[in-house]
Write an enzyme that holds these catalytic residues in place. Structure first.
Site, PDB file in Angstrom:
ATOM      1  N   GLU A 173      21.070  99.908  47.810  1.00  0.00           N
ATOM      2  CA  GLU A 173      21.137 101.225  48.467  1.00  0.00           C
ATOM      3  C   GLU A 173      22.445 101.459  49.220  1.00  0.00           C
ATOM      4  OE1 GLU A 173      17.383 101.475  50.611  1.00  0.00           O
ATOM      5  OE2 GLU A 173      16.246 101.209  48.766  1.00  0.00           O
TER       6      GLU A 173
ATOM      7  N   ASN B 273      21.528  98.057  43.162  1.00  0.00           N
ATOM      8  CA  ASN B 273      20.198  98.663  42.979  1.00  0.00           C
ATOM      9  C   ASN B 273      20.067  99.847  43.935  1.00  0.00           C
ATOM     10  OD1 ASN B 273      17.416  98.265  41.924  1.00  0.00           O
ATOM     11  ND2 ASN B 273      16.876  97.772  44.039  1.00  0.00           N
TER      12      ASN B 273
ATOM     13  N   HIS C 108      11.662 105.473  42.275  1.00  0.00           N
ATOM     14  CA  HIS C 108      10.551 105.930  43.128  1.00  0.00           C
ATOM     15  C   HIS C 108      10.432 107.440  42.912  1.00  0.00           C
ATOM     16  CE1 HIS C 108       9.917 102.151  45.153  1.00  0.00           C
ATOM     17  NE2 HIS C 108      11.207 102.049  45.405  1.00  0.00           N
TER      18      HIS C 108
ATOM     19  N   ASP D  27       7.442 103.783  40.869  1.00  0.00           N
ATOM     20  CA  ASP D  27       6.148 104.375  41.200  1.00  0.00           C
ATOM     21  C   ASP D  27       6.289 105.889  41.073  1.00  0.00           C
ATOM     22  OD1 ASP D  27       7.512 104.696  43.709  1.00  0.00           O
ATOM     23  OD2 ASP D  27       6.359 103.086  44.636  1.00  0.00           O
TER      24      ASP D  27
ATOM     25  N   GLU E 230      11.771  99.495  40.559  1.00  0.00           N
ATOM     26  CA  GLU E 230      10.748  99.684  41.616  1.00  0.00           C
ATOM     27  C   GLU E 230       9.881 100.902  41.303  1.00  0.00           C
ATOM     28  OE1 GLU E 230      12.452  99.711  45.565  1.00  0.00           O
ATOM     29  OE2 GLU E 230      13.855  98.090  45.103  1.00  0.00           O
TER      30      GLU E 230
HETATM   31  O1  9MR Z   1       7.739  97.464  49.623  1.00  0.00           O
HETATM   32  C1  9MR Z   1       8.486  97.294  50.790  1.00  0.00           C
HETATM   33  C2  9MR Z   1       7.623  97.593  52.004  1.00  0.00           C
HETATM   34  O2  9MR Z   1       6.564  96.662  52.088  1.00  0.00           O
HETATM   35  C3  9MR Z   1       8.462  97.570  53.249  1.00  0.00           C
HETATM   36  O3  9MR Z   1       7.692  97.958  54.355  1.00  0.00           O
HETATM   37  C4  9MR Z   1       9.644  98.513  53.066  1.00  0.00           C
HETATM   38  C5  9MR Z   1      10.534  98.549  54.281  1.00  0.00           C
HETATM   39  O4  9MR Z   1      11.655  99.344  54.047  1.00  0.00           O
HETATM   40  O5  9MR Z   1      10.398  98.104  51.943  1.00  0.00           O
HETATM   41  C6  9MR Z   1       9.683  98.231  50.776  1.00  0.00           C
HETATM   42  O6  9MR Z   1      10.476  97.989  49.656  1.00  0.00           O
HETATM   43  C7  9MR Z   1      11.632  98.823  49.499  1.00  0.00           C
HETATM   44  C8  9MR Z   1      12.642  98.016  48.709  1.00  0.00           C
HETATM   45  O7  9MR Z   1      12.890  96.813  49.348  1.00  0.00           O
HETATM   46  C9  9MR Z   1      13.909  98.792  48.494  1.00  0.00           C
HETATM   47  N1  9MR Z   1      13.670 100.077  47.919  1.00  0.00           N
HETATM   48  C10 9MR Z   1      12.651 100.899  48.573  1.00  0.00           C
HETATM   49  C11 9MR Z   1      11.358 100.089  48.704  1.00  0.00           C
HETATM   50  C12 9MR Z   1      10.275 100.962  49.299  1.00  0.00           C
HETATM   51  O8  9MR Z   1      10.574 101.295  50.624  1.00  0.00           O
END
Ligand code: 9MR
Length: 345
Positions: free
Chosen positions: A159, A200, A236, A267, A265
């Site tokens: 990011e 990513n 996402h 969804d 990732e």
């Molecule tokens: O799935 C992850 C969630 O459990 C955490 O609370 C969150 C915190 O930012 O991060 C989520 O995973 C993220 C990933 O590491 C990077 N891309 C976005 C994902 C969803 O927030």
């Protein structure tokens, strides 16, 4: 009533899938899993998971059988792996890597350099560029060395860009400048020359300012012989914002630079309540994105950001939204699951 009948259909479908009765040709065999189907295309089909969920035995069984690639959702992030400066904790990451290996699954490791989920020792003070470079190098190399030979790939930088394609003003960017990305990739490569190294991000599925920024970055890194192997498109998605129709073209332009791509990732959230109509549209999106990956040679696989609505991050982050994954909260397959199967057949 209608809801109960739907639920019954779901249960029946799940039983048929589990027993292989669904298809007459395979009456005596187990139905192929998403991983089996993806492997026939030389692709993987993966899921994220997280440590607290691993006490759920029904959840764990499906995680271990349906997928051939696993991503730790949190266990390898900085706050978890270096909670105090120079003190490393591999407990959560190791648990997931060991579980995956016991099921002959590979691991997409996630993530080394991000602005989020950092420990407070790192965010709570000022650093000179020299100090921060040393801290970053040590973190990357210690973690990558620890998992050397055990993971398929690393999301090295996560990011890094804003929506308009400018660099995100993170701790890393502000202190080290844009060169931190190339440095991170080089350091990771030194520590594990065989791991595939990715950058990513989200909202880069379609062609647009943010994915253009990745395209420009990738081109520049390639020209400088920086060890970058792939671009991770998080995907996402949300029904209310429309499908990224240029996904396939976008994947293809990165392929042409000599890079792998992956949907990392996935969804597809919706505004609740989930209706049959929304679930059908969601299924179409899952089908389309799976087909887009299959259509582009160097798109290596698809990972869903956990496989069940039971453990999705969405409801906590987007109140009123959810139902984003191919399995529902009872671990029953949704139309999206059958659509992915269709796409993989
Ligand atoms: O799935 C992850 C969630 O459990 C955490 O609370 C969150 C915190 O930012 O991060 C989520 O995973 C993220 C990933 O590491 C990077 N891309 C976005 C994902 C969803 O927030």
């Amino acid at each position: 009533m209608r809801k109960n009948r739907l639920r019954l259909v779901g249960v029946l479908a799940a039983v048929l899938v589990a027993t292989g009765i669904g298809s007459p040709a395979q009456a005596s065999h187990k139905q192929p899993t998403l991983a089996d189907l993806a492997e026939r295309h030389g692709r993987y089909f993966g899921s994220a998971t997280d440590n607290p969920e691993l006490t759920d035995t029904a959840y764990k069984a499906l995680l271990g059988s349906e997928f051939d690639m696993i991503t730790p959702g949190n266990g390898m992030k900085w706050y978890a792996t270096e909670p105090q400066q120079g003190v490393f904790d591999w407990t959560n990451g190791d648990e997931i890597v060991d579980l995956a290996r016991s099921k002959h699954q590979r691991v997409r490791a996630h993530t080394l350099v991000w602005h989020s989920q950092l420990p407070s020792w790192l965010t709570g003070r000022e650093w000179t560029a020299g100090e921060l470079r040393a801290v970053l190098k040590k973190h990357i190399q210690t973690e990558v060395r620890h998992y050397r030979g055990k993971v398929y790939s690393w999301d090295v930088v996560n990011e890094a860009f804003n929506e308009d394609g400018t660099y995100r003003e993170t701790l890393w960017y502000k202190t080290l400048g844009p060169g931190y990305i190339a440095d991170a990739l080089r350091w990771a490569h030194q520590a594990d020359p065989h791991a595939k190294l990715y950058v990513n991000d989200y909202n880069i599925e379609a062609v647009g300012p943010k994915s253009d920024a990745y395209y420009a970055l990738a081109k520049e890194l390639k020209a400088q012989r920086v060890p970058l192997d792939g671009i991770g498109l998080q995907a996402h998605l949300a029904l209310q914002y429309g499908y990224p129709t240029t996904l396939e073209d976008n994947l293809r332009r990165f392929s042409r630079l000599g890079l792998d791509t992956a949907l990392t990732e996935v969804d597809v959230r919706m505004i609740l309540p989930a209706t049959d109509e929304k679930l059908a549209q969601q299924a179409d999106w899952y089908r389309d994105l799976t087909e887009a990956c299959l259509a582009v040679r160097r798109c290596v696989g698809v990972t869903v950001w956990d496989y069940t609505d039971k453990y999705s991050w969405i409801p906590a982050f987007f109140p009123g939204e959810g139902a984003a994954l191919p399995w529902d909260e009872q671990l029953l397959p949704k139309p999206a699951y059958f659509a992915i199967r269709d796409a993989l057949k």
